[in-house]
Design an enzyme around this catalytic site. Structure first.
Site, PDB file in Angstrom:
ATOM      1  N   ASP A  34       0.824  -1.198   0.000  1.00 11.56           N
ATOM      2  CA  ASP A  34       0.000   0.000   0.000  1.00 11.56           C
ATOM      3  C   ASP A  34       0.862   1.253   0.000  1.00 11.56           C
ATOM      4  OD1 ASP A  34       0.866  -0.219   2.763  1.00 11.56           O
ATOM      5  OD2 ASP A  34      -0.924  -1.404   3.130  1.00 11.56           O
ATOM      6  N   ASP A  37      -8.837  -3.844  14.086  1.00  6.61           N
ATOM      7  CA  ASP A  37     -10.181  -4.111  13.576  1.00  6.61           C
ATOM      8  C   ASP A  37     -10.191  -5.215  12.525  1.00  6.61           C
ATOM      9  OD1 ASP A  37      -8.932  -2.847  11.479  1.00  6.61           O
ATOM     10  OD2 ASP A  37     -10.352  -1.185  11.328  1.00  6.61           O
ATOM     11  N   HIS A  69      -8.205  -5.374   9.779  1.00  5.57           N
ATOM     12  CA  HIS A  69      -7.845  -5.023   8.404  1.00  5.57           C
ATOM     13  C   HIS A  69      -6.471  -5.586   8.041  1.00  5.57           C
ATOM     14  CE1 HIS A  69      -5.744  -1.439  10.240  1.00  5.57           C
ATOM     15  NE2 HIS A  69      -4.885  -1.698   9.266  1.00  5.57           N
ATOM     16  N   GLU A 127     -10.197  -2.082   4.995  1.00  6.56           N
ATOM     17  CA  GLU A 127     -10.897  -1.836   6.251  1.00  6.56           C
ATOM     18  C   GLU A 127     -12.147  -2.711   6.353  1.00  6.56           C
ATOM     19  OE1 GLU A 127      -9.496  -0.030   8.395  1.00  6.56           O
ATOM     20  OE2 GLU A 127      -8.547   1.750   7.543  1.00  6.56           O
TER      21      GLU A 127
END
Length: 260
Positions: free
Chosen positions: A67, A136, A138, A143
């Site tokens: 990323d 969370d 990801h 996400e």
């Protein structure tokens, strides 16, 4: 999915480095998928040590980053291009031209995303992808709610992720709101995935993606559908796993010839 519970980061880094070294011995022109964040740092440290002390050779390796932030200049100290260079690629003999990143400063973002997908395909696909995981669930910057079939694209960061990443910037206001990230479908194309998680703050995410349902609310859960995933966790990150004793038993009972 193989879950390996280890005492700490040093042991995790060594075991992941063993897998990468074995890959490079078999295939010197292997394609690696590189992650950022704190999780892969022990792996990079160990690979750099093996390069310096034992001559582990990266000269024919290609690497693709997961990323990149949108809007940061390539030379910005917190651009992932710079982070990966500092933390890993400058410490081994990989050719700079063989290290690829999504172009977060491109004028045409959709075209840049497609070009990145095309570059991965042209390289023959990723042989081994390193991953961390967010609190969370990801992976990359996919996400909660991300399509399980997604490809490289632009994503908006949720506030929890921006808060998590603020430690790398002066303050949260400097953290970009958008990133380019490989999609879950892109990650799933890698032939071997090694996901690393350490610390009690990751325990719930680890339980959710390893033992919970496959669902977009926990992006990493898609890895349950991958044929070759290795999960390396320390005791704290493993503390919520219901089947922890089973994972310990199966790893301790593995044949000596069977690697990760």
């Amino acid at each position: 999915m193989e879950v390996v519970i280890l005492p700490g980061s040093k042991q995790i880094g060594a075991l992941a480095a063993d897998a990468i070294e074995a890959l490079l011995r078999r295939k010197p022109d292997a394609v690696l998928g590189l992650a950022t964040g704190s999780s892969p740092l022990p792996v990079y440290d160990e690979l750099a040590r093996r390069h310096g002390q034992a001559g582990l050779d990266f000269s024919r390796v290609q690497a693709f980053a997961l990323d990149e932030y949108v809007g940061l200049e390539p030379g910005h100290p917190q651009s992932y291009r710079e982070v990966i260079r500092r933390e890993f690629t400058d410490r081994v003999n990989i050719a700079p031209g063989n290290v690829h990143h999504p172009d977060g400063s491109a004028a045409d973002i959709p075209a840049a995303c497609q070009a990145y997908e095309d570059a991965i395909k042209a390289a023959g696909g990723v042989d081994l992808q390193l991953l961390g995981i967010g609190t969370d669930g990801h992976i990359g910057f996919n996400e909660p709610g991300s399509s399980l079939a997604s490809r490289t694209r632009i994503k908006s960061l949720i506030e929890q992720t921006r808060r998590d990443n603020a430690r790398f910037f002066t303050n949260i206001h400097d953290v970009p709101h958008h990133v380019l990230t490989q999609g879950l479908g892109t990650i799933m194309d890698a032939r071997h995935v090694i996901l690393i998680a350490t610390g009690a703050q990751k325990a719930q995410a680890v339980r959710d993606f390893v033992e919970g349902p496959v669902a977009a609310i926990c992006a990493a859960s898609v890895l349950q559908m991958h044929p070759h995933v290795t999960v390396l966790v320390d005791e704290a990150a493993a503390s919520s796993l219901r089947l922890a004793d089973y994972y310990r038993h199966t790893y301790d009972s593995k044949p000596a010839w069977q690697g990760l």
